[in-house]
Motif scaffolding. Structure first.
Motif, PDB file in Angstrom:
ATOM      1  N   THR A  67       0.971  -1.238  -0.074  1.00 51.39           N
ATOM      2  CA  THR A  67      -0.106  -0.079   0.031  1.00 51.39           C
ATOM      3  C   THR A  67       0.832   1.335  -0.074  1.00 51.39           C
ATOM      4  OG1 THR A  67       0.054   0.079   2.188  1.00 51.39           O
ATOM      5  CG2 THR A  67      -1.825  -1.102   1.502  1.00 51.39           C
ATOM      6  N   LEU A  68       0.352   2.587  -0.212  1.00 49.00           N
ATOM      7  CA  LEU A  68       0.866   3.609  -0.146  1.00 49.00           C
ATOM      8  C   LEU A  68       1.402   3.790   1.358  1.00 49.00           C
ATOM      9  CD1 LEU A  68       1.681   5.861  -2.117  1.00 49.00           C
ATOM     10  CD2 LEU A  68      -0.541   6.838  -1.612  1.00 49.00           C
ATOM     11  N   GLN A  69       0.860   3.264   2.169  1.00 53.24           N
ATOM     12  CA  GLN A  69       1.316   3.808   3.695  1.00 53.24           C
ATOM     13  C   GLN A  69       2.493   2.782   3.821  1.00 53.24           C
ATOM     14  OE1 GLN A  69      -0.035   5.681   6.021  1.00 53.24           O
ATOM     15  NE2 GLN A  69       1.915   5.345   6.854  1.00 53.24           N
ATOM     16  N   ASP A  70       2.636   1.558   3.291  1.00 54.83           N
ATOM     17  CA  ASP A  70       3.625   0.881   3.288  1.00 54.83           C
ATOM     18  C   ASP A  70       4.892   1.369   2.937  1.00 54.83           C
ATOM     19  OD1 ASP A  70       2.145  -1.223   4.556  1.00 54.83           O
ATOM     20  OD2 ASP A  70       2.033  -2.302   2.446  1.00 54.83           O
ATOM     21  N   PHE A  71       4.652   2.252   1.701  1.00 54.10           N
ATOM     22  CA  PHE A  71       5.686   2.859   1.002  1.00 54.10           C
ATOM     23  C   PHE A  71       6.137   4.024   1.625  1.00 54.10           C
ATOM     24  CE2 PHE A  71       7.080   5.956  -2.554  1.00 54.10           C
ATOM     25  CZ  PHE A  71       8.229   5.249  -3.034  1.00 54.10           C
TER      26      PHE A  71
END
Length: 80
Positions: A67-71
């Motif tokens: 996800t974008l949060q992981d990134f």
């Protein structure tokens, strides 16, 4: 650089360089599907991270990044 600045900078270059729609920019957005990033885009993403944050990413860094949060979290870890 704090987390908010990282999010702002990442969102800016995804919109500017990858033509991602701002409406699609949510922390739970899947990088590959929702943001429509393919394998070539990931190469460009590595270059963009290096030029924007001064840190290098390798393929293994993306393990578990979905996800974008992981990134955002990955970049935060790399520059800390």
């Amino acid at each position: 650089m704090n987390k908010e600045e990282i999010v702002e900078k990442v969102n800016f270059f995804l919109v500017d360089e990858f033509e991602v729609e701002e409406d699609d920019m949510s922390p739970d957005a899947n990088l590959k599907e929702t943001l429509e990033l393919d394998s070539l885009d990931f190469v460009d993403l590595v270059v963009a991270v290096e030029s924007n944050f001064g840190t290098k990413l390798i393929g293994e860094d993306f393990n578990g990044v979905e996800t974008l949060q992981d990134f955002y979290d990955l970049i935060e870890r790399k520059i800390s």
